[in-house]
Design a protein around this motif. Structure first.
Motif, short mmCIF file in Angstrom:
data_model
loop_
_atom_site.label_atom_id
_atom_site.label_comp_id
_atom_site.label_asym_id
_atom_site.label_seq_id
_atom_site.Cartn_x
_atom_site.Cartn_y
_atom_site.Cartn_z
N PHE A 404 11.94 -1.10 -16.17
CA PHE A 404 11.48 -0.10 -15.21
C PHE A 404 11.72 -0.56 -13.76
O PHE A 404 12.41 0.13 -13.00
CB PHE A 404 10.00 0.21 -15.42
N ASN A 405 11.15 -1.70 -13.39
CA ASN A 405 11.23 -2.14 -11.98
C ASN A 405 12.66 -2.37 -11.54
O ASN A 405 13.06 -1.98 -10.44
CB ASN A 405 10.40 -3.40 -11.77
N ALA A 406 13.44 -2.99 -12.39
CA ALA A 406 14.83 -3.28 -12.03
C ALA A 406 15.62 -2.00 -11.82
O ALA A 406 16.47 -1.91 -10.93
CB ALA A 406 15.48 -4.13 -13.13
N THR A 407 15.33 -0.98 -12.61
CA THR A 407 16.07 0.27 -12.52
C THR A 407 15.73 1.05 -11.25
O THR A 407 16.62 1.50 -10.52
CB THR A 407 15.80 1.15 -13.75
N VAL A 408 14.44 1.22 -10.97
CA VAL A 408 14.04 2.06 -9.82
C VAL A 408 14.30 1.37 -8.49
O VAL A 408 14.35 2.04 -7.46
CB VAL A 408 12.57 2.48 -9.93
N THR A 409 14.45 0.05 -8.51
CA THR A 409 14.77 -0.65 -7.26
C THR A 409 16.26 -0.78 -7.04
O THR A 409 16.72 -1.00 -5.92
CB THR A 409 14.13 -2.05 -7.25
N ALA A 410 17.04 -0.63 -8.10
CA ALA A 410 18.49 -0.80 -7.98
C ALA A 410 19.18 0.44 -7.43
O ALA A 410 20.24 0.35 -6.82
CB ALA A 410 19.09 -1.18 -9.33
N TYR A 473 11.96 7.85 -6.60
CA TYR A 473 11.94 6.51 -6.04
C TYR A 473 13.18 6.31 -5.17
O TYR A 473 14.31 6.49 -5.62
CB TYR A 473 11.91 5.45 -7.15
N LYS A 474 12.93 5.96 -3.89
CA LYS A 474 14.02 5.66 -2.96
C LYS A 474 13.74 4.34 -2.27
O LYS A 474 12.58 4.01 -1.97
CB LYS A 474 14.19 6.77 -1.92
N GLU A 475 14.80 3.59 -2.00
CA GLU A 475 14.64 2.27 -1.41
C GLU A 475 13.97 2.37 -0.03
O GLU A 475 14.36 3.18 0.81
CB GLU A 475 16.01 1.60 -1.26
N GLY A 476 12.94 1.56 0.15
CA GLY A 476 12.24 1.52 1.43
C GLY A 476 11.24 2.63 1.63
O GLY A 476 10.63 2.73 2.70
#
Length: 818
Positions: A404-410, A473-476
């Motif tokens: 989960f975390n790796a996907t939404v942050t990538a 989910y978007k970066e930042g």
């Protein structure tokens, strides 16, 4: 499920048994000649033919059993008939006597299988053999432990297994398993055996009776790890299997922070009790581990919940560490049990032992099944109807705790949080996949999904407290929750409008004009018919901050922009706007309106923009009705059977322009595009009246319904005079809508209460349908504070819910697909 090349539900198999003719037998089997029978066969349809000679009393018992199977088989799309052999028509199936002792299974004109009639010895054997033959690829038959182990290893991390042992093929237990496989075969891999040695090798001591195990293989990611196994301890009947599988689909552990007396889960509806493990902040981690262990021990026997004492608004005895709820409506028991085995024993000793038995001659849809199948709306019914629909799930990424975390942050991601056991989630999953199909190859946004029934910890950490939920989910940036209609088009609009930052920073007058004309974002105009531009002088810092906050809040709902350069007066003079101001560009009407923003805070700006999105004379649909009901005004509805009458439209628009209808919500409803309107009219009139028809519906006060006189022409003057009479009480209502409360058949179906609870949690957020995430701890606190007992609702609220419910019951939900 695993090899669905033969999809019984979608193909629509029919089963035609052609049997020996017997005069004295009164049956429902159609009698056909060979020529007629073969002419009715269609490609992809299945039939089983037994060709009949005249007067064969020896087959009467078989025909009696076959008649009993007609209705159950028809429920599975399988028809039953017989063919009479006649001398005028030759057929190789009307030959020797030994050929007349077999039933022949066809698909189209192709022979699939022969059944000796002595194997079809009763109704259970007939249904079991037929379903087993047709579900051959969905139900794996195993004879060795190695074969079972290979299937288990293959499905680890992919799917769960329902493993059944029956004493023989054709028994009532075999029929029950096959009927369950027909319903759940696309969700679970069914495995069947008749080998006693195989059952004994997996640890079952009592092998005299049929057994069903549930193998929890989907959460297992290590191929060397064995799947957990849960034994169904009740007799193998279709109803018991249904209850058992439904309990397997429910969450292993649920955290709650409300009065146990008010808590209801699927377990209570299945006749299973609830066990609350009382926890407090200091011992939370240890209590959760204990509760999970108890959850595994009681799986299929009771629902286990973790009760957070620190967040409760009701008092429970200080020494109590376990709360036991036997059934809905009964007082809960507060217990002091310091040993896990004591908890298990208390549950097992207090469970109802009445066994559910089915008459072997009845099909699955008995009275008990009807009770379990009660639904508050059409969602669960539609999910059941579409259970065999093959969805291209590979178009979305399935997430787990590890990914989960790796996907939404990538990458920028849209994530659907759903529960595999919940009907609304599974219905919306279809719309979500339809969205993935629309966006295939065109979007940079990753579409992902996570089943919270399997990965509850992930969903808890993401502050998911209800299903289904979609988050961006978007970066930042903080995650943004989607709160619009659960449909493909509305979610697509949300995603497309979220591609740009809100508000957009406009840097020149020329760019502002392109923005207002729709040229700057012409690919998004189809998703937002209104573009909003805030005009501010460079020194208006507070006003700009309020507008920026409102723009971020409305992201995904409408396009917003901001202009605050030194030459802002050029735009304010052109559009006659006093700074600070809003410019509303209505692209369909090709006009720009201005609204003042002096001393207006962010929440007020949100409300102003939200109201500006509403049409002055909208077409009412099931999807947009709640939006207009929020205005708290009587509805002036023009019911039309097709396009709106020009004369009527002109009269309405004139009165709207002259402000005569400000106290009403004028709208129209097209019965051709929204056929639910016919059901609404039938609530008002005994018979469907001639159309078009004008009606005033006062949902918020009194519930009166008034109809415009059919003998009068609809002109501005006549309509205005009639409305004044209605307001003065000089017109008699044609009906008064009832204000009684519509109670759900079961507490867990009280969706309106759930909606009210969600609304109270976000009471400060009015208007928009895009919800911005707040800090998790702060949000949790709000939720705990908002938990309260159900209060008596005002009469007008009940009446509105009655009206809403009448719409939703008759119509299909926007996210359901036929």
């Amino acid at each position: 499920m695993m090899s669905s090349s033969f999809n019984i539900f979608r193909v629509g198999i029919s089963f035609v048994m052609v049997c020996i003719f017997y005069k004295s037998l009164v049956d429902s089997l159609p009698a056909l000649s060979p020529q007629k029978y073969f002419s009715t066969l269609k490609s992809g349809k299945a039939s089983l033919a037994y060709f009949c000679q005249a007067d064969s009393p020896s087959t009467s018992i078989f025909l009696e059993e076959l008649n009993k199977a007609v209705k159950p088989l028809q429920d599975y799309g399988i028809s039953v008939a017989k063919v009479n052999c006649v001398k005028e028509e030759a057929s190789r199936y009307c030959g020797k006597e030994k050929d007349l002792m077999k039933a022949y299974l066809f698909r189209g004109n192709i022979l699939l299988r022969e059944f000796p009639t002595d194997t079809l010895f009763d109704v259970n054997a007939i249904i079991a053999h037929v379903l087993f033959a047709l579900l051959f690829n969905e139900v794996k038959y195993v004879t060795t432990l190695e074969h079972l182990q290979n299937i288990e290893d293959t499905l680890k991390g992919k799917a769960n297994i329902a493993f059944a042992y029956v004493r023989a093929i054709g028994t009532p237990e075999h029929r029950a398993v096959m009927e369950a496989a027909f319903v759940y075969g696309t969700t679970y891999q069914f495995v069947l055996t008749t080998e006693i040695a195989l059952l004994g090798s997996i640890g079952t001591e009592d092998i005299e009776y049929a057994h069903l195990y549930f193998f929890h293989c989907k959460p297992v990611l290590d191929v060397t790890q064995q799947c957990r196994r849960t034994l169904m301890e009740q007799p193998l009947t279709a109803l018991n299997i249904y209850r058992f599988i439904k309990s397997m689909e429910a969450p292993l552990l649920t955290e709650v922070a409300e009065d146990p007396q008010q808590v209801s889960t699927v377990h209570l509806q299945l006749g299973l009790p609830l066990v609350f493990i009382v926890s407090q902040q200091a011992t939370y981690e240890a209590d959760r581990r204990t509760a999970e262990w108890i959850g595994w021990r009681l799986l299929g026997k009771a629902g286990v919940l973790l009760l957070l004492r620190d967040s409760l608004e009701v008092e429970i005895p200080q020494q109590a560490n376990v709360v036991f709820k036997r059934e809905e409506g009964m007082p809960v028991e507060y217990l002091v049990l310091h040993d896990i085995d004591l908890v298990i024993s208390h549950v097992e000793n207090n469970m109802y032992t009445e066994e559910v038995r089915e008459d072997e001659d009845d099909d699955i849809e008995g009275p008990d099944m009807d009770t379990l199948g009660i639904q508050d709306d059409e969602v669960a019914e539609t999910v059941y109807r579409d259970r065999k629909r093959q969805l291209p799930l590979e178009l979305t990424v399935e997430l787990t705790e590890e990914t989960f975390n790796a996907t939404v942050t990538a990458s920028d991601s849209i994530v659907l949080f759903y529960a595999g056991w919940q009907a609304v989630s599974m219905a919306f999953l279809q719309s979500y996949i339809d969205l993935a199909i629309k966006l295939k190859g065109t979007s940079t946004m990753l579409l992902a999904r996570i089943n919270c029934a399997d990965w509850s910890d992930v969903c808890t950490k993401q502050n998911v407290t209800e299903f289904p939920v979609v988050k961006m989910y978007k970066e930042g940036e903080k995650p943004v929750s989607y709160a619009g209609m659960l449909g493909t088009e509305d979610l697509l609009k949300f995603i497309q409008l979220s591609r740009i930052s809100c508000p957009v920073n406009i840097t020149s007058v020329q760019e502002a004009e392109e923005y207002l004309s729709g040229e700057l974002y012409k690919d998004l105009v189809s998703y937002s018919s209104v573009s909003v531009l805030g005009l501010f002088s460079p020194t208006m810092t507070t006003a700009k901050e309020d507008f920026t906050e409102a723009g971020k809040y409305l992201k995904g709902c409408v396009i917003t922009g901001i202009y605050s350069e030194e030459d802002v007066s050029i735009l304010s003079n052109k559009y006659t706007a006093t700074l600070p101001a809003l410019l509303l560009a209505r692209h369909k009407e090709d006009k720009v309106e201005s609204l003042p923003l002096a001393n207006t805070h962010a929440q007020d700006i949100v409300q102003i923009i939200t109201n500006s999105l509403l049409e002055t004379f909208p077409e009412i649909t099931v999807e947009n009705l709640p939006t207009y009901l929020r205005l708290q005004k009587p509805l002036l509805i023009l019911f039309s059977d097709g396009s709106i009458n020009t004369q009527y439209k002109k009269a309405m628009l004139t009165l709207i322009k002259e402000k005569h209808l400000d106290s009403l919500t004028p709208c129209w409803l097209n019965l051709k595009t929204t056929p639910v309107g016919r059901g609404v009219l039938q609530m008002y009139f005994d018979v469907l009246p001639p159309l078009p028809l004008l009606v005033v519906v006062n949902l918020h006060s009194g519930g009166q319904v008034f109809a415009f006189p059919s003998d009068q022409a609809v002109t501005e003057q006549n309509l205005l005079l009639w409305l004044k009479k209605v307001e003065a009480g000089l017109e008699s209502p044609i009906t008064i809508l009832p204000a009684q409360e519509w109670k759900p058949p079961l507490p867990a179906y009280n969706f309106l209460h759930m909606m009210d609870a969600a609304a109270s949690q976000h009471s400060s957020r009015k208007g928009p349908e895009c919800v911005k995430e707040t800090d998790v701890q702060e949000n949790d606190k709000e939720q705990h504070e908002d938990k309260s007992a159900i209060k008596k609702e005002p009469t007008e609220t009940l009446r509105i819910k009655h009206w809403n419910r009448s719409l939703s019951v008759i119509s299909s939900c926007p996210f359901l697909r036929a």
